[in-house]
Scaffold this motif. Structure first.
Motif, PDB file in Angstrom:
ATOM      1  N   GLU A  22       0.858  -1.578  -0.198  1.00 31.09           N
ATOM      2  CA  GLU A  22      -0.130  -0.104   0.026  1.00 31.09           C
ATOM      3  C   GLU A  22       0.812   1.183  -0.097  1.00 31.09           C
ATOM      4  O   GLU A  22       2.062   1.383   0.252  1.00 31.09           O
ATOM      5  CB  GLU A  22      -1.146   0.193   1.149  1.00 31.09           C
ATOM      6  N   PRO A  23       0.573   2.244  -0.933  1.00 30.97           N
ATOM      7  CA  PRO A  23       0.938   3.526  -0.696  1.00 30.97           C
ATOM      8  C   PRO A  23       1.637   4.551   0.703  1.00 30.97           C
ATOM      9  O   PRO A  23       2.385   5.183   0.617  1.00 30.97           O
ATOM     10  CB  PRO A  23       0.844   4.046  -2.196  1.00 30.97           C
ATOM     11  N   TYR A  24       0.340   4.181   1.220  1.00 35.22           N
ATOM     12  CA  TYR A  24       0.475   5.408   2.259  1.00 35.22           C
ATOM     13  C   TYR A  24       1.237   5.131   3.109  1.00 35.22           C
ATOM     14  O   TYR A  24       2.325   6.071   3.528  1.00 35.22           O
ATOM     15  CB  TYR A  24      -0.407   5.130   3.526  1.00 35.22           C
ATOM     16  N   GLY A  25       1.885   3.994   3.735  1.00 29.85           N
ATOM     17  CA  GLY A  25       3.376   4.080   4.888  1.00 29.85           C
ATOM     18  C   GLY A  25       5.003   4.978   3.857  1.00 29.85           C
ATOM     19  O   GLY A  25       5.108   5.618   4.809  1.00 29.85           O
ATOM     20  N   LEU A  26       4.584   4.511   2.534  1.00 32.17           N
ATOM     21  CA  LEU A  26       6.123   4.845   2.042  1.00 32.17           C
ATOM     22  C   LEU A  26       5.591   6.267   1.654  1.00 32.17           C
ATOM     23  O   LEU A  26       7.036   7.201   2.036  1.00 32.17           O
ATOM     24  CB  LEU A  26       6.178   4.285   0.701  1.00 32.17           C
ATOM     25  N   PHE A  27       4.846   6.459   1.325  1.00 31.06           N
ATOM     26  CA  PHE A  27       4.850   7.776   1.367  1.00 31.06           C
ATOM     27  C   PHE A  27       4.645   8.608   3.086  1.00 31.06           C
ATOM     28  O   PHE A  27       5.706  10.021   3.148  1.00 31.06           O
ATOM     29  CB  PHE A  27       3.205   9.119   1.084  1.00 31.06           C
ATOM     30  N   GLU A  28       4.780   8.235   3.763  1.00 31.15           N
ATOM     31  CA  GLU A  28       4.982   9.127   5.117  1.00 31.15           C
ATOM     32  C   GLU A  28       6.516   8.617   5.190  1.00 31.15           C
ATOM     33  O   GLU A  28       6.656  10.120   6.604  1.00 31.15           O
ATOM     34  CB  GLU A  28       4.151   8.615   6.539  1.00 31.15           C
ATOM     35  N   ALA A  29       6.473   7.890   5.007  1.00 36.84           N
ATOM     36  CA  ALA A  29       8.433   7.906   5.246  1.00 36.84           C
ATOM     37  C   ALA A  29       9.389   8.859   4.791  1.00 36.84           C
ATOM     38  O   ALA A  29      10.184   9.540   4.839  1.00 36.84           O
ATOM     39  CB  ALA A  29       8.994   6.341   5.272  1.00 36.84           C
ATOM     40  N   TRP A  30       8.472   8.838   3.020  1.00 32.83           N
ATOM     41  CA  TRP A  30       9.459  10.024   2.079  1.00 32.83           C
ATOM     42  C   TRP A  30       9.115  11.090   2.879  1.00 32.83           C
ATOM     43  O   TRP A  30      10.089  12.042   2.607  1.00 32.83           O
ATOM     44  CB  TRP A  30       9.169   9.849   0.777  1.00 32.83           C
ATOM     45  N   PHE A  31       7.834  11.721   3.345  1.00 35.92           N
ATOM     46  CA  PHE A  31       7.560  13.008   3.674  1.00 35.92           C
ATOM     47  C   PHE A  31       8.298  13.002   4.915  1.00 35.92           C
ATOM     48  O   PHE A  31       8.491  14.730   4.526  1.00 35.92           O
ATOM     49  CB  PHE A  31       5.961  13.219   3.702  1.00 35.92           C
ATOM     50  N   ALA A  32       8.245  12.138   5.901  1.00 34.51           N
ATOM     51  CA  ALA A  32       9.138  12.566   7.143  1.00 34.51           C
ATOM     52  C   ALA A  32      10.715  13.177   6.773  1.00 34.51           C
ATOM     53  O   ALA A  32      11.049  13.878   7.485  1.00 34.51           O
ATOM     54  CB  ALA A  32       9.224  11.128   8.155  1.00 34.51           C
ATOM     55  N   GLU A  33      11.342  11.957   5.894  1.00 31.50           N
ATOM     56  CA  GLU A  33      12.613  12.543   5.505  1.00 31.50           C
ATOM     57  C   GLU A  33      12.507  13.680   4.641  1.00 31.50           C
ATOM     58  O   GLU A  33      12.916  14.630   4.823  1.00 31.50           O
ATOM     59  CB  GLU A  33      12.963  11.758   4.526  1.00 31.50           C
ATOM     60  N   ALA A  34      11.486  13.970   3.636  1.00 32.78           N
ATOM     61  CA  ALA A  34      11.692  15.322   2.674  1.00 32.78           C
ATOM     62  C   ALA A  34      11.433  16.468   4.296  1.00 32.78           C
ATOM     63  O   ALA A  34      12.224  17.503   4.425  1.00 32.78           O
ATOM     64  CB  ALA A  34      10.854  15.739   2.295  1.00 32.78           C
ATOM     65  N   ALA A  35      10.781  16.864   5.351  1.00 33.44           N
ATOM     66  CA  ALA A  35      10.291  17.327   6.257  1.00 33.44           C
ATOM     67  C   ALA A  35      11.618  17.961   6.668  1.00 33.44           C
ATOM     68  O   ALA A  35      11.626  19.185   7.129  1.00 33.44           O
ATOM     69  CB  ALA A  35       9.120  17.172   7.187  1.00 33.44           C
ATOM     70  N   ALA A  36      12.829  16.496   7.061  1.00 36.25           N
ATOM     71  CA  ALA A  36      13.810  16.948   7.718  1.00 36.25           C
ATOM     72  C   ALA A  36      14.270  17.684   6.668  1.00 36.25           C
ATOM     73  O   ALA A  36      15.469  17.521   7.735  1.00 36.25           O
ATOM     74  CB  ALA A  36      14.365  15.423   8.492  1.00 36.25           C
ATOM     75  N   ARG A  37      15.150  17.304   5.690  1.00 33.02           N
ATOM     76  CA  ARG A  37      16.009  17.641   5.100  1.00 33.02           C
ATOM     77  C   ARG A  37      15.664  18.760   3.676  1.00 33.02           C
ATOM     78  O   ARG A  37      16.441  19.167   3.412  1.00 33.02           O
ATOM     79  CB  ARG A  37      16.556  16.147   3.772  1.00 33.02           C
ATOM     80  N   GLU A  38      14.804  18.929   3.741  1.00 28.13           N
ATOM     81  CA  GLU A  38      14.387  20.146   2.525  1.00 28.13           C
ATOM     82  C   GLU A  38      14.219  21.338   3.369  1.00 28.13           C
ATOM     83  O   GLU A  38      13.328  21.315   4.142  1.00 28.13           O
ATOM     84  CB  GLU A  38      12.885  20.391   2.009  1.00 28.13           C
ATOM     85  N   PRO A  39      14.958  22.245   2.582  1.00 22.27           N
ATOM     86  CA  PRO A  39      14.631  23.794   3.493  1.00 22.27           C
ATOM     87  C   PRO A  39      13.565  24.256   3.663  1.00 22.27           C
ATOM     88  O   PRO A  39      13.523  25.801   3.958  1.00 22.27           O
ATOM     89  CB  PRO A  39      16.589  24.874   2.676  1.00 22.27           C
ATOM     90  N   ASN A  40      12.994  24.192   2.234  1.00 26.51           N
ATOM     91  CA  ASN A  40      11.876  25.085   2.208  1.00 26.51           C
ATOM     92  C   ASN A  40      10.646  24.547   1.551  1.00 26.51           C
ATOM     93  O   ASN A  40      10.356  23.833   0.266  1.00 26.51           O
ATOM     94  CB  ASN A  40      12.087  26.233   1.263  1.00 26.51           C
ATOM     95  N   ASP A  41       9.380  24.101   2.042  1.00 30.72           N
ATOM     96  CA  ASP A  41       8.036  23.541   1.812  1.00 30.72           C
ATOM     97  C   ASP A  41       8.106  23.320   1.682  1.00 30.72           C
ATOM     98  O   ASP A  41       8.114  22.899   0.336  1.00 30.72           O
ATOM     99  CB  ASP A  41       7.655  25.027   0.928  1.00 30.72           C
ATOM    100  N   PRO A  42       8.493  21.655   1.878  1.00 25.40           N
ATOM    101  CA  PRO A  42       9.215  20.518   1.865  1.00 25.40           C
ATOM    102  C   PRO A  42       7.497  19.416   1.092  1.00 25.40           C
ATOM    103  O   PRO A  42       7.291  18.862   0.630  1.00 25.40           O
ATOM    104  CB  PRO A  42       9.073  19.162   3.243  1.00 25.40           C
ATOM    105  N   ASN A  43       6.178  20.585   1.600  1.00 24.06           N
ATOM    106  CA  ASN A  43       4.906  19.537   1.749  1.00 24.06           C
ATOM    107  C   ASN A  43       4.481  20.840   0.180  1.00 24.06           C
ATOM    108  O   ASN A  43       3.061  20.507  -0.132  1.00 24.06           O
ATOM    109  CB  ASN A  43       3.622  20.849   2.219  1.00 24.06           C
ATOM    110  N   ALA A  44       5.009  21.446  -0.765  1.00 20.53           N
ATOM    111  CA  ALA A  44       4.295  21.777  -1.829  1.00 20.53           C
ATOM    112  C   ALA A  44       4.570  20.970  -2.446  1.00 20.53           C
ATOM    113  O   ALA A  44       5.327  19.610  -2.686  1.00 20.53           O
ATOM    114  CB  ALA A  44       5.705  22.753  -2.402  1.00 20.53           C
ATOM    115  N   MET A  45       3.657  20.949  -3.272  1.00 24.04           N
ATOM    116  CA  MET A  45       3.277  19.915  -4.619  1.00 24.04           C
ATOM    117  C   MET A  45       2.930  21.425  -5.276  1.00 24.04           C
ATOM    118  O   MET A  45       1.792  22.068  -5.345  1.00 24.04           O
ATOM    119  CB  MET A  45       2.420  18.900  -4.550  1.00 24.04           C
ATOM    120  N   CYS A  46       2.562  20.449  -6.741  1.00 24.78           N
ATOM    121  CA  CYS A  46       2.429  20.927  -7.763  1.00 24.78           C
ATOM    122  C   CYS A  46       0.365  19.996  -8.697  1.00 24.78           C
ATOM    123  O   CYS A  46       0.642  18.936  -7.964  1.00 24.78           O
ATOM    124  CB  CYS A  46       2.775  20.789  -9.815  1.00 24.78           C
TER     125      CYS A  46
END
Length: 210
Positions: A22-46
């Motif tokens: 299922e995709p949600y667990g993998l999404f949460e893992a990647w999103f958490a890593e982005a939140a820790a590493r990306e300097p600006n708006d890791p929640n930005a999406m097109c």
């Protein structure tokens, strides 16, 4: 000068994407890593929408919530994207975390969130952001910047305290995913792609050629 470069081995995520059903667990893992590493708006999406007569449009918005039903964002329903979503409730999202060399694409139908959800999120915004939302006829022609600033000043005078009510045409949408694709950069363009497609209450999954 070449506009493309090969990625030397070891500079991309060499492990690839793990298998999961299922995709949600993998999404949460990647999103958490982005939140820790990306300097600006890791929640930005097109967000890509389409008019009833087939004209596509895309813009960056911010993810403001996710649950097992889908992905939530907010906007003025009188804006172009709001009008297109109401007229043609299908959309696509794309997260791209360049420094992590990862991308997630999501497609699905769209529904309005409840008034209570919109009220709660609107109340959580800064006062300035609420004032701006009340003052703006988003996406409509504006004679000058001074006109918008005048409207902001009028709204601030109308609501001098913290209580700035949500406009009835401002609210949230939830994209209900029918397809989620994870893309991971790999050395020498041997990228890893894992796709999920909705099947009843569950998901089918498989890999795609890069």
């Amino acid at each position: 000068m070449s506009l493309t470069t090969e990625v030397p081995a070891g500079e991309a995520y060499a492990a690839g994407i793990p298998d999961t059903d299922e995709p949600y667990g993998l999404f949460e893992a990647w999103f958490a890593e982005a939140a820790a590493r990306e300097p600006n708006d890791p929640n930005a999406m097109c967000l890509a929408t389409c008019s009833p007569d087939g004209w596509p449009s895309a813009r960056m918005v911010l993810l403001k919530g996710r649950d097992d039903r889908g992905f939530v964002f907010y906007t003025n329903e009188h804006s172009r994207k709001g009008g297109e979503l109401l007229a043609n409730p299908r959309a696509a999202l794309c997260f791209h975390w360049k420094s992590m060399r990862r991308q997630i694409r999501i497609e699905g139908e769209v529904e309005r969130v409840t008034a209570g959800e919109s009220d709660a999120y609107f109340a959580s915004r800064s006062r300035g952001s609420r004032i701006s939302a009340v003052s703006s006829d988003q996406s409509r022609p504006l004679a000058s910047r001074a006109e918008f600033e005048r409207r902001v000043a009028e709204t601030e005078a109308r609501y001098p305290g913290e209580d700035v009510p949500r406009p009835p045409h401002w609210g949230g949408f939830r994209l209900l995913p029918r397809m989620v694709e994870f893309w991971q950069d790999m050395p020498y363009r041997m990228h890893d792609r894992l796709v999920f497609e909705r099947a009843g209450e569950g998901w089918t999954t498989g890999r795609l050629f890069p």
